[in-house]
Scaffold this motif. Structure first.
Motif, PDB file in Angstrom:
ATOM      1  N   HIS A  78     -18.065  10.606  29.209  1.00 13.22           N
ATOM      2  CA  HIS A  78     -16.967  11.528  29.491  1.00 13.22           C
ATOM      3  C   HIS A  78     -17.170  12.159  30.868  1.00 13.22           C
ATOM      4  CE1 HIS A  78     -14.248  14.958  27.733  1.00 13.22           C
ATOM      5  NE2 HIS A  78     -13.742  14.389  28.819  1.00 13.22           N
ATOM      6  N   PHE A  79     -16.229  11.924  31.762  1.00  9.27           N
ATOM      7  CA  PHE A  79     -16.269  12.510  33.105  1.00  9.27           C
ATOM      8  C   PHE A  79     -15.609  13.883  33.082  1.00  9.27           C
ATOM      9  CE2 PHE A  79     -16.881   8.035  33.863  1.00  9.27           C
ATOM     10  CZ  PHE A  79     -17.710   7.965  34.969  1.00  9.27           C
ATOM     11  N   ASN A  80     -15.996  14.716  32.126  1.00  5.41           N
ATOM     12  CA  ASN A  80     -15.441  16.075  32.094  1.00  5.41           C
ATOM     13  C   ASN A  80     -16.009  16.875  33.261  1.00  5.41           C
ATOM     14  OD1 ASN A  80     -17.954  15.859  30.579  1.00  5.41           O
ATOM     15  ND2 ASN A  80     -17.676  18.021  30.052  1.00  5.41           N
ATOM     16  N   GLY A  81     -15.181  17.705  33.855  1.00  2.56           N
ATOM     17  CA  GLY A  81     -15.578  18.428  35.059  1.00  2.56           C
ATOM     18  C   GLY A  81     -14.651  18.068  36.203  1.00  2.56           C
ATOM     19  N   ARG A  82     -14.951  18.605  37.374  1.00  2.00           N
ATOM     20  CA  ARG A  82     -14.070  18.403  38.528  1.00  2.00           C
ATOM     21  C   ARG A  82     -14.179  17.008  39.134  1.00  2.00           C
ATOM     22  NH1 ARG A  82     -16.148  23.568  39.270  1.00  2.00           N
ATOM     23  NH2 ARG A  82     -17.827  22.678  40.497  1.00  2.00           N
ATOM     24  N   ALA A  83     -15.373  16.425  39.111  1.00  2.00           N
ATOM     25  CA  ALA A  83     -15.613  15.161  39.815  1.00  2.00           C
ATOM     26  C   ALA A  83     -15.107  13.980  38.996  1.00  2.00           C
ATOM     27  CB  ALA A  83     -17.098  15.015  40.140  1.00  2.00           C
ATOM     28  N   LYS A  84     -13.786  13.882  38.864  1.00  6.86           N
ATOM     29  CA  LYS A  84     -13.188  12.770  38.127  1.00  6.86           C
ATOM     30  C   LYS A  84     -13.452  11.453  38.868  1.00  6.86           C
ATOM     31  CE  LYS A  84     -11.394  15.543  35.081  1.00  6.86           C
ATOM     32  NZ  LYS A  84     -12.085  15.705  33.785  1.00  6.86           N
ATOM     33  N   PRO A  85     -13.580  10.366  38.143  1.00  6.01           N
ATOM     34  CA  PRO A  85     -13.951   9.100  38.799  1.00  6.01           C
ATOM     35  C   PRO A  85     -12.874   8.542  39.711  1.00  6.01           C
ATOM     36  CG  PRO A  85     -13.462   8.756  36.464  1.00  6.01           C
ATOM     37  CD  PRO A  85     -13.501  10.234  36.673  1.00  6.01           C
ATOM     38  N   TRP A  86     -11.620   8.997  39.597  1.00  9.66           N
ATOM     39  CA  TRP A  86     -10.558   8.515  40.479  1.00  9.66           C
ATOM     40  C   TRP A  86     -10.412   9.379  41.735  1.00  9.66           C
ATOM     41  CZ3 TRP A  86      -9.642  10.127  35.382  1.00  9.66           C
ATOM     42  CH2 TRP A  86      -9.087  11.397  35.236  1.00  9.66           C
ATOM     43  N   LEU A  87     -11.266  10.397  41.880  1.00  7.85           N
ATOM     44  CA  LEU A  87     -11.206  11.270  43.045  1.00  7.85           C
ATOM     45  C   LEU A  87     -12.311  10.922  44.044  1.00  7.85           C
ATOM     46  CD1 LEU A  87     -10.641  14.717  41.260  1.00  7.85           C
ATOM     47  CD2 LEU A  87      -8.909  13.262  42.345  1.00  7.85           C
ATOM     48  N   ASP A  88     -12.105  11.323  45.284  1.00  9.02           N
ATOM     49  CA  ASP A  88     -13.122  11.085  46.317  1.00  9.02           C
ATOM     50  C   ASP A  88     -14.390  11.890  46.061  1.00  9.02           C
ATOM     51  OD1 ASP A  88     -11.463   9.329  47.649  1.00  9.02           O
ATOM     52  OD2 ASP A  88     -10.644  10.856  48.997  1.00  9.02           O
ATOM     53  N   ILE A  89     -14.300  12.967  45.293  1.00 10.23           N
ATOM     54  CA  ILE A  89     -15.470  13.807  45.036  1.00 10.23           C
ATOM     55  C   ILE A  89     -16.276  13.312  43.828  1.00 10.23           C
ATOM     56  CG2 ILE A  89     -14.431  15.850  46.066  1.00 10.23           C
ATOM     57  CD1 ILE A  89     -13.776  16.845  43.262  1.00 10.23           C
ATOM     58  N   ALA A  90     -15.925  12.154  43.285  1.00 12.10           N
ATOM     59  CA  ALA A  90     -16.695  11.597  42.165  1.00 12.10           C
ATOM     60  C   ALA A  90     -18.112  11.277  42.619  1.00 12.10           C
ATOM     61  CB  ALA A  90     -16.017  10.341  41.637  1.00 12.10           C
ATOM     62  N   PHE A  91     -19.046  11.324  41.687  1.00 10.01           N
ATOM     63  CA  PHE A  91     -20.427  10.994  42.016  1.00 10.01           C
ATOM     64  C   PHE A  91     -20.547   9.476  42.183  1.00 10.01           C
ATOM     65  CE2 PHE A  91     -20.909  14.921  39.382  1.00 10.01           C
ATOM     66  CZ  PHE A  91     -21.244  15.747  40.447  1.00 10.01           C
ATOM     67  N   PRO A  92     -20.953   9.021  43.369  1.00 13.41           N
ATOM     68  CA  PRO A  92     -20.888   7.576  43.682  1.00 13.41           C
ATOM     69  C   PRO A  92     -21.730   6.705  42.759  1.00 13.41           C
ATOM     70  CG  PRO A  92     -22.126   8.791  45.360  1.00 13.41           C
ATOM     71  CD  PRO A  92     -21.476   9.809  44.499  1.00 13.41           C
ATOM     72  N   GLN A  93     -22.861   7.217  42.258  1.00 15.25           N
ATOM     73  CA  GLN A  93     -23.705   6.375  41.412  1.00 15.25           C
ATOM     74  C   GLN A  93     -23.150   6.227  40.003  1.00 15.25           C
ATOM     75  OE1 GLN A  93     -24.250   9.429  42.175  1.00 15.25           O
ATOM     76  NE2 GLN A  93     -25.552  10.543  40.735  1.00 15.25           N
ATOM     77  N   LEU A  94     -22.216   7.121  39.607  1.00 17.42           N
ATOM     78  CA  LEU A  94     -21.628   7.060  38.268  1.00 17.42           C
ATOM     79  C   LEU A  94     -20.257   6.392  38.263  1.00 17.42           C
ATOM     80  CD1 LEU A  94     -22.547  10.659  37.018  1.00 17.42           C
ATOM     81  CD2 LEU A  94     -23.766   8.529  36.561  1.00 17.42           C
ATOM     82  N   ARG A  95     -19.598   6.367  39.399  1.00 17.70           N
ATOM     83  CA  ARG A  95     -18.232   5.839  39.466  1.00 17.70           C
ATOM     84  C   ARG A  95     -18.122   4.383  39.038  1.00 17.70           C
ATOM     85  NH1 ARG A  95     -14.043   4.388  43.424  1.00 17.70           N
ATOM     86  NH2 ARG A  95     -12.143   5.527  42.860  1.00 17.70           N
ATOM     87  N   PRO A  96     -19.112   3.509  39.332  1.00 17.69           N
ATOM     88  CA  PRO A  96     -18.997   2.108  38.895  1.00 17.69           C
ATOM     89  C   PRO A  96     -18.841   1.936  37.387  1.00 17.69           C
ATOM     90  CG  PRO A  96     -20.705   2.317  40.566  1.00 17.69           C
ATOM     91  CD  PRO A  96     -20.291   3.705  40.204  1.00 17.69           C
ATOM     92  N   LEU A  97     -19.307   2.895  36.598  1.00 17.55           N
ATOM     93  CA  LEU A  97     -19.128   2.803  35.151  1.00 17.55           C
ATOM     94  C   LEU A  97     -17.648   2.868  34.776  1.00 17.55           C
ATOM     95  CD1 LEU A  97     -21.995   5.227  34.068  1.00 17.55           C
ATOM     96  CD2 LEU A  97     -22.015   2.728  33.949  1.00 17.55           C
ATOM     97  N   TRP A  98     -16.855   3.453  35.648  1.00 17.42           N
ATOM     98  CA  TRP A  98     -15.401   3.581  35.431  1.00 17.42           C
ATOM     99  C   TRP A  98     -14.638   2.456  36.126  1.00 17.42           C
ATOM    100  CZ3 TRP A  98     -11.119   4.911  38.620  1.00 17.42           C
ATOM    101  CH2 TRP A  98      -9.981   5.360  37.941  1.00 17.42           C
ATOM    102  N   THR A  99     -15.000   2.147  37.363  1.00 17.15           N
ATOM    103  CA  THR A  99     -14.248   1.156  38.140  1.00 17.15           C
ATOM    104  C   THR A  99     -14.430  -0.262  37.610  1.00 17.15           C
ATOM    105  OG1 THR A  99     -16.091   0.987  39.721  1.00 17.15           O
ATOM    106  CG2 THR A  99     -14.337   2.549  40.238  1.00 17.15           C
ATOM    107  N   LYS A 100     -15.436  -0.529  36.800  1.00 13.87           N
ATOM    108  CA  LYS A 100     -15.655  -1.882  36.281  1.00 13.87           C
ATOM    109  C   LYS A 100     -14.499  -2.345  35.406  1.00 13.87           C
ATOM    110  CE  LYS A 100     -18.749  -2.392  32.980  1.00 13.87           C
ATOM    111  NZ  LYS A 100     -20.006  -2.289  32.207  1.00 13.87           N
ATOM    112  N   TYR A 101     -13.661  -1.416  34.948  1.00 11.51           N
ATOM    113  CA  TYR A 101     -12.523  -1.775  34.100  1.00 11.51           C
ATOM    114  C   TYR A 101     -11.207  -1.820  34.873  1.00 11.51           C
ATOM    115  CZ  TYR A 101     -15.785  -1.152  30.274  1.00 11.51           C
ATOM    116  OH  TYR A 101     -16.858  -1.274  29.434  1.00 11.51           O
ATOM    117  N   ILE A 102     -11.300  -1.850  36.200  1.00 16.81           N
ATOM    118  CA  ILE A 102     -10.110  -1.963  37.049  1.00 16.81           C
ATOM    119  C   ILE A 102     -10.118  -3.330  37.723  1.00 16.81           C
ATOM    120  CG2 ILE A 102      -8.879  -1.037  39.055  1.00 16.81           C
ATOM    121  CD1 ILE A 102     -10.075   1.682  38.433  1.00 16.81           C
TER     122      ILE A 102
END
Length: 533
Positions: free
Chosen positions: A494-518
């Motif tokens: 759950h990406f609860n909090g401000r750093a949503k994975p679709w935003l530029d402020i997302a944490f780069p090391q965690l974002r691939p867990l989300w982008t793998k389904y795009i």
């Protein structure tokens, strides 16, 4: 042979050895220890006695001196050594200066205050001040740096708030292109689901999931990860609820990107008759809430201008001002029994999660008559995320809250919840929710932090069934301490909090867990320049 040590440790007797020849035993009273253990113990006690003797002797020598030897080292440090309270040599005037309130007028003279530790040390070496002058200079420098740090933190929180509250141009582009496709392409206007699959929408032998969102890309990730990781995708039914403006783009996306064999339903709020006719308490409360906020809260500018609150309190208030907290998508879950009158159980999903395992075992969980299956947030290895109790959300300085709830009661999380709708319909949960929303409005929004979880904690109080944390890992949008390995082992992240994975402020090391389904080769994704990083 053996050694016999008397209980008083005054006598050691050598006795003939018994048993193993190579394993010498030592007997202390009725207990037996290895020789090596006793040897080191005796060595330690010998050293300790000598240390006490030397310390006492040096103390006597240094009593009338300037305390320059090891005997006075403890006096400078100030701890309790061997049961003795050593005395501090810090002048009392330093304590007095540091305890006095800060004089803001003195701090205005910025150039006279050292800006760095190097400047401070250079000034001290040059001027050789007395203790009071030293303390005043140190206090002024630390206070100034503290204020600057606070301002920098608040500015960071404000920028994050602005970034997280706005719609990225890529997502805006995607919505517009899909809306255009919906108007010009008949294949983007397919009935979802197709007529032959409509009976599955009310069939309780299927696994029913509900997702409310106005974010097409986020919804696509949740849906794709759900179906991809399901062991029985042919039994998955995903009910997507969105608002009027997003309905056409959402329908276009899932018409052109079917997740066969799963059943996908897309409905707008305007398609639910009971939401468009008569009184809907939660919608009325949202309208009142918005008016009260604009009248009394003053928005983000007023929050940031507060000089008395701590930065983390300001951050929480800024986050609570996010538009999503006043969106019907965030409140609609309280009406699930009315939205799906034929269903017995559903799993409600937020749009900022990623599913990494088959969720069908959730239907095998015995809820024991409870309504809401949720993960607790007061226990866990991550003390930052998993340390939330009722006092973290509710205002226990208000008598209405203080007399009704326990501040130390464990909180739980929205994001991935099992709702037993049959059990829910036998309760007054929805009415309780609306009652407390009204009470909060009457109290000038002072009963809890802004958001939908606090009234949820109250409404579902006593109706929670705790599920295993494996099913819902939180905090990926709060802080970057979560490792990829830890996140990959969770069933739902759950990406609860401000750093949503679709935003530029997302944490780069965690974002691939989300982008793998795009699918970044998709024509809509490419044309809107949506990239993996």
């Amino acid at each position: 042979m053996q050694l016999h040590i008397s209980p008083s440790l005054r006598h050691v007797t050598v006795l003939p050895a018994k048993g193993f020849k190579e394993f010498i035993k030592v007997k202390v009273g009725s207990r037996r220890f290895s020789y090596r253990m006793v040897f080191y113990s005796l060595l330690f006690f010998t050293f300790l006695l000598r240390f006490i003797f030397v310390l006492t002797a040096v103390d006597n020598i240094d009593r009338d001196t300037k305390c320059s030897s090891i005997g006075c080292l403890g006096k400078r440090l100030g701890p309790r050594i061997l049961g003795r309270r050593t005395e501090s040599t810090v002048p009392e005037v330093i304590y007095q200066v540091l305890e006095e309130p800060v004089n803001q007028d003195e701090l205005q003279a910025g150039p006279q205050i050292p800006q760095t530790l190097e400047d401070f040390m250079a000034e001290i070496r040059d001027s050789r001040p007395d203790a009071k002058a030293f303390a005043l200079k140190l206090k002024a420098m630390v206070t100034l740096l503290e204020q600057r740090t606070r301002s920098a933190k608040i500015q960071e929180y404000l920028y994050r708030h602005v970034a997280s509250s706005s719609i990225p141009k890529q997502l805006y582009c995607l919505t517009l292109r899909l809306a255009n496709e919906h108007s010009s392409n008949a294949n983007a206007r397919l009935q979802l689901p197709s007529p032959e699959l409509i009976p599955a929408l009310v069939d309780n032998s299927f696994f029913h999931f509900v997702l409310a969102s106005d974010n097409v890309l986020a919804t696509s990730v949740v849906a794709s990860s759900l179906v991809y990781n399901s062991l029985h995708p042919e039994r998955v039914v995903l009910h997507i609820i969105t608002d009027r403006k997003t309905y056409s783009p959402m329908q276009a996306w899932f018409s052109l990107h079917p997740l066969t064999p799963a059943v996908i339903e897309v409905k707008g709020l305007h398609h639910f008759d009971w939401l468009t006719k008569g009184r809907v308490p939660v919608l009325e409360a949202m309208e009142k809430d918005q008016k009260v906020r604009s009248q009394f809260r003053g928005g983000s500018s007023a929050i940031v201008a507060n000089n008395t609150e701590k930065p983390y309190v300001i951050a929480a208030k800024l986050q609570a001002l996010s538009p999503k907290y006043n969106s019907p998508m965030n409140h609609i879950r309280i009406h699930l029994p009315e939205l799906f009158p034929s269903l017995n159980k559903v799993v409600f999903l937020d749009d900022d999660i990623v599913i990494q395992t088959d969720l069908s075992p959730l239907w095998d969980i015995d809820m024991r008559g409870k309504v809401n299956g949720a993960v607790e947030t007061c226990r866990g290895r991550d003390k930052f995320v998993m340390s939330k109790r009722f006092k973290s959300y509710l205002n226990f300085s208000h008598p209405l809250i203080a007399k009704s709830f326990d501040p130390n009661e464990c909180a739980w999380a929205y994001g991935m919840n099992i709702f037993d709708l049959e059990a829910w319909r036998k309760t007054t949960i929805s009415q309780t929710y609306h009652y407390w929303l009204d009470e909060n409005l009457k109290s000038d929004l002072s009963l809890w932090q802004l958001g939908t979880l606090p009234p949820g904690l109250i409404a579902f109080h006593g109706h929670i069934h705790v599920i295993d944390p494996f099913w819902h890992m939180l905090g990926l949008g709060y802080q970057e301490n979560t490792t990829i390995e830890t996140a990959e082992n969770a069933g739902v992240i759950h990406f609860n909090g401000r750093a949503k994975p679709w935003l530029d402020i997302a944490f780069p090391q965690l974002r691939p867990l989300w982008t793998k389904y795009i699918n970044f080769s998709d024509k809509f994704i490419k044309s809107c320049h949506i990239r993996a990083s």
